[in-house]
Design an enzyme around this catalytic site. Structure first.
Site, PDB file in Angstrom:
ATOM      1  N   HIS A  73      -1.989  -0.503   7.781  1.00 31.41           N
ATOM      2  CA  HIS A  73      -3.143  -1.399   8.013  1.00 31.41           C
ATOM      3  C   HIS A  73      -3.070  -2.231   9.398  1.00 31.41           C
ATOM      4  O   HIS A  73      -2.049  -2.407   9.913  1.00 31.41           O
ATOM      5  CB  HIS A  73      -3.051  -2.683   7.010  1.00 31.41           C
ATOM      6  CG  HIS A  73      -3.040  -2.029   5.491  1.00 31.41           C
ATOM      7  ND1 HIS A  73      -4.009  -1.471   4.679  1.00 31.41           N
ATOM      8  CD2 HIS A  73      -2.167  -2.680   4.564  1.00 31.41           C
ATOM      9  CE1 HIS A  73      -3.757  -1.405   3.627  1.00 31.41           C
ATOM     10  NE2 HIS A  73      -2.327  -2.007   3.267  1.00 31.41           N
ATOM     11  N   CYS A 122       0.517  -6.606   0.349  1.00 34.14           N
ATOM     12  CA  CYS A 122       0.916  -6.311   1.805  1.00 34.14           C
ATOM     13  C   CYS A 122       0.205  -7.229   2.809  1.00 34.14           C
ATOM     14  O   CYS A 122       0.638  -7.812   3.790  1.00 34.14           O
ATOM     15  CB  CYS A 122       0.890  -5.100   2.118  1.00 34.14           C
ATOM     16  SG  CYS A 122      -0.459  -4.087   1.724  1.00 34.14           S
TER      17      CYS A 122
END
Length: 337
Positions: free
Chosen positions: A220, A140
């Protein structure tokens, strides 16, 4: 219509399965796992064909009233390609089986580049993946790095990039099992692994990353400082980021001030699980000072690789030779605009 199997029906696997089901040029033949709990039972409710990875798993599934279509070997013999979404390092064991059967396969970013010899990011290297036997869809964070830096590189603006990643502690559904609380844990190595991982896709990227694990689970967050090849305006940089459909420009002054507010917006948009397939980049926070560019964005660790995986299926099977066309098809099916 290429026939596709998904091995591992967890956080990524269930999303990949649903995304395959939405496409008109591939068919989800079945999903395979060892679990018999609510997760695989949701796959039953979606009328997906269920296969068991082991005999013990098959017995447990049948005990729960799940109709098991067969074992993993039987599933693999029916398909053109397998997407392995099993937990980290398990795919490396499964690869031996895929190679013995002679089936194309895709693994996820938790595996090492060497497991396939090719790492994939749709806007960066789709062409190099066409008709390959295997690829790895990068993680990711690496996907987000490649999307943003590749856009700048295409515009001949990128000199080098330095980024700091604030990494979620664990996946939301597993937050009761572990993670961290009331602390932050820096990765001791500089660069952190994401920079070298991005270079596995594009060796010419001059990128260094540092990372800190923080006590939250939604996403994140990245902060980037990019040295530009020439002085440009903020508007010119924003126009570069607008050239990619998988970067979504958001605004702090519109109430999108945190990862939870961004998540709420995608839930309100009707995305399944509130998934954000795009990089959510703050346009009003972005700043250009001389030949330096500063920006920040949020990464949905559970969703960003889903469109990349669909594009990787098309590339490996050769059902779409044009990367731009595949990206457009995938975007349309997932509601990326």
């Amino acid at each position: 219509m290429k026939k596709i199997a998904v091995i591992g029906y967890g956080v990524i696997g269930k999303r990949v399965a649903d995304a395959i089901h939405l496409q008109n040029d591939m068919k989800l033949t079945g999903v395979c796992d060892v679990i018999s709990d609510w997760r695989i039972q949701n796959a039953v409710r979606k009328e997906y064909n269920i296969y068991a990875a082991t005999e013990d798993a098959a017995d447990k599934m049948k005990a729960e009233g799940i109709s098991v279509k067969g074992n993993i070997q039987e599933l693999l013999k029916k398909v053109d390609l397998v997407v392995d979404c099993t937990p980290k390092n398990i795919a490396a064991q499964n690869i031996k089986m895929y190679k013995e059967i002679g089936i194309k396969f895709i693994v996820q970013g938790g595996e090492k580049h060497e497991t396939t010899g090719h790492s994939f990011s749709a806007e960066n290297n789709y062409k190099s993946a066409i008709k390959l036997n295997a690829t790895r869809v990068v993680s990711c964070n690496t996907t987000s790095i490649l999307r943003t830096l590749t856009a700048l590189k295409r515009a001949n603006l990128l000199d080098y990039a330095r980024g700091t990643l604030l990494r979620r502690a664990t996946d939301p559904w597993e937050s009761h099992l572990g993670g961290i609380m009331n602390t932050m844990v820096p990765e001791k190595d500089i660069p952190s692994h994401q920079g070298p991982d991005a270079q596995s896709v594009d060796p010419d990227l001059d990128v260094i990353t540092t990372a800190v694990k923080v006590p939250e689970t939604l996403s994140h967050m990245h902060y980037w400082n990019v040295k530009l090849k020439k002085q440009v305006t903020k508007e010119e940089v924003l126009n570069v980021f607008k050239t990619t459909s998988r970067i979504k420009l958001i605004r702090y002054d519109q109430g999108l001030v945190s990862n939870n507010t961004i998540k709420e917006m995608f839930l309100d948009m009707g995305r399944p699980w509130g998934d954000m397939y795009e990089v959510a980049l703050w346009e009003d926070m972005l700043k250009v000072v001389g030949d330096e560019l500063f920006y920040a964005y949020v990464v949905d660790n559970q969703a960003i690789v889903i469109p990349e995986t669909i594009d990787a299926i098309r590339a490996l099977t050769g059902i779409e030779m044009d990367g731009a066309k595949s990206i457009a098809k995938t975007n349309e099916s997932l509601g990326i605009h």
